[in-house]
Design a protein around this motif. Sequence first.
Motif, PDB file in Angstrom:
ATOM      1  N   ARG A  12       0.736  -1.324   0.125  1.00 15.32           N
ATOM      2  CA  ARG A  12      -0.026   0.058   0.254  1.00 15.32           C
ATOM      3  C   ARG A  12       0.997   1.198   0.295  1.00 15.32           C
ATOM      4  O   ARG A  12       1.804   1.201   0.542  1.00 15.32           O
ATOM      5  N   ARG A  13       0.598   2.102  -0.879  1.00 17.57           N
ATOM      6  CA  ARG A  13       1.055   3.608  -0.980  1.00 17.57           C
ATOM      7  C   ARG A  13       2.157   3.595  -1.484  1.00 17.57           C
ATOM      8  O   ARG A  13       3.324   4.219  -0.609  1.00 17.57           O
ATOM      9  N   ALA A  63       3.251  -6.726 -10.751  1.00 14.81           N
ATOM     10  CA  ALA A  63       2.273  -6.109  -9.925  1.00 14.81           C
ATOM     11  C   ALA A  63       0.726  -5.523 -10.744  1.00 14.81           C
ATOM     12  O   ALA A  63       0.992  -5.438 -11.839  1.00 14.81           O
ATOM     13  N   VAL A  64      -0.368  -6.108 -10.358  1.00 21.18           N
ATOM     14  CA  VAL A  64      -1.503  -4.712 -10.848  1.00 21.18           C
ATOM     15  C   VAL A  64      -0.745  -3.483  -9.846  1.00 21.18           C
ATOM     16  O   VAL A  64      -1.597  -3.455  -8.901  1.00 21.18           O
ATOM     17  N   LEU A  65      -1.412  -2.517 -11.070  1.00 23.30           N
ATOM     18  CA  LEU A  65      -1.061  -1.106  -9.736  1.00 23.30           C
ATOM     19  C   LEU A  65      -2.203  -0.373  -9.726  1.00 23.30           C
ATOM     20  O   LEU A  65      -2.800  -0.209 -10.732  1.00 23.30           O
ATOM     21  N   ASP A  85       1.450   4.478  -5.605  1.00 19.46           N
ATOM     22  CA  ASP A  85       0.574   3.682  -5.598  1.00 19.46           C
ATOM     23  C   ASP A  85       0.237   2.335  -4.554  1.00 19.46           C
ATOM     24  O   ASP A  85       1.328   1.462  -4.126  1.00 19.46           O
ATOM     25  N   ASP A  86      -0.969   1.524  -5.187  1.00 24.83           N
ATOM     26  CA  ASP A  86      -0.677   0.388  -4.246  1.00 24.83           C
ATOM     27  C   ASP A  86      -0.747  -0.798  -5.589  1.00 24.83           C
ATOM     28  O   ASP A  86      -0.732  -0.394  -6.472  1.00 24.83           O
ATOM     29  N   LEU A  87       0.263  -1.880  -4.873  1.00 27.49           N
ATOM     30  CA  LEU A  87       0.336  -3.061  -6.106  1.00 27.49           C
ATOM     31  C   LEU A  87      -0.552  -3.736  -5.121  1.00 27.49           C
ATOM     32  O   LEU A  87       0.628  -4.524  -4.408  1.00 27.49           O
ATOM     33  N   HIS A  88      -0.384  -5.058  -6.093  1.00 25.93           N
ATOM     34  CA  HIS A  88      -1.567  -6.587  -5.776  1.00 25.93           C
ATOM     35  C   HIS A  88      -0.668  -7.319  -6.090  1.00 25.93           C
ATOM     36  O   HIS A  88      -0.566  -7.741  -7.715  1.00 25.93           O
TER      37      HIS A  88
END
Length: 379
Positions: A156-157, A187-189, A201-204
Amino acid sequence: MNTHTAAPMNTHTAAPMNTHTAASMNTHTIDTSAPVISADAYDTAAFHAAADAIATVTNTTAPDAVALPSEDASTAELLVAAQEAGRRAVPAPLAETALVARPLLRRAGLAVPDGPLSYAIAPELTIRYAHPAASPVGSAGCLGDDDTLLVTGTLRRVPWARAATAVLVLATAPFGPVLFTLTPDQAVLTPGGNLAEEPRDDLHLAALEVPASQVRRIDAELLDEAGLRAALARSALIAGAAERCVDLTVAHTTARTQFGRPLGRFQAVKQEEARLVEEAAVVRAAVQAAAVPLDIGGPDAHFAVAAAKTQSAASAAEIARIAHQLHGAIGITLLNPLHLATTRLWSWRDEDGDETYWARRLARSLTAGTLWPSLTATP
C-alpha cells in the motif's frame, strides 16, 4: 520546450523533459526559476528513460548543479542531496533511491538495479514456499526446497511505484524476515497520491512467484534499519521543504509593501519570520545529527532518527502555518509556489511514521540514566 497545464488557466512551462548531456553521465534539467509542475503532470517515464538519469539533478546553470553522491557515499552526503530535492520539490524518488533502497540492497547482497527505486515495508503480506519440501517434521509447507516464494497481498501507498525500475520489499516469510525485489509490471497497480500529488500507488500481488535469486534472508536488525532509513529520508525532505518556505516567505515580505513600507519592516512580521527560521533550523539540525549514528547503528541510531522524525513532523505544521499566514491569501493559490512546499510538508510528516509514532519510540529508548548523555553527547 514542453508545456504542462497543472490546472485550468494555469499553464507552467518546465525545462525539456528529457534533456541529457552527451557525456558519460546523463543529466536531467529542472528549471528552478520557473514554477515546479505537480507530480501527476510530470513525465516521469521520460525523466527516467536513461538508466543513470537519476544520477544528477541540476539547475539550468552549471554552478548550481546538485549531484547525487555515489553509492558508497556517507549518510551525511546523501542527506544533503535529499534535503535539496525537498527544497526544489523535485518530482522524482531521489531520497527513496539514495537513502533507502540502494543501501539496503547492498547490505543484503543483492544487485542494485539502475534507475529510480522505491521500497515497501509490508509485514502483512502472505508468503509461502513456492517449492515446499516434504518433511516428516513440522506442519506442511514449513520447509522449502529453495527460497523461491509465492507472495500474495497488497503493498500500500508505495512511493513512486509507477516510475520505479524496481521496488524493494521487506516482509516476513516462513523462515523469518526477508528482503526481495519486484518490478511494478509484476503487480496490478492502482494509482494513488498524497496531498502534494506525488505518486503513492498500491501494488496488488496474487501468488507472485519470486525466484530465490531475488530473495535474501535478513535479520531483524536490517528490517529495523529499513524503517529508520525511510523515516530519516522523509525528515531530510521535510528539512528541504522547510528551507524553501523560509526563502519564499522572506522574499515575499521583503517585496510586498503595506502602509508605505515592506511587510518585513513590521515588528509582528519580524517575530513570525524569526520563529519560521528557528523551526527550519531545528529540523535541519536534527536531521544532520542523525547521519553519523545511522552509519554506526545500534541504540544511538534509534534515538537520533526518532528525534529527527519527531521534530520534523512536529515542526512541519508550524512552518506551514507561519508561511501561509505571512503570505496571506496569495499563498494558497496555484500561481504561488508556496503550496508546492507546504503540501509536501503536510504529506511527509505523516509518512513513514507520524509524530506520535516516533515520539513513543523516542521515549521508549530513554531511561533516567541515558537521557542526559543522549542530549549532550556529540553526534
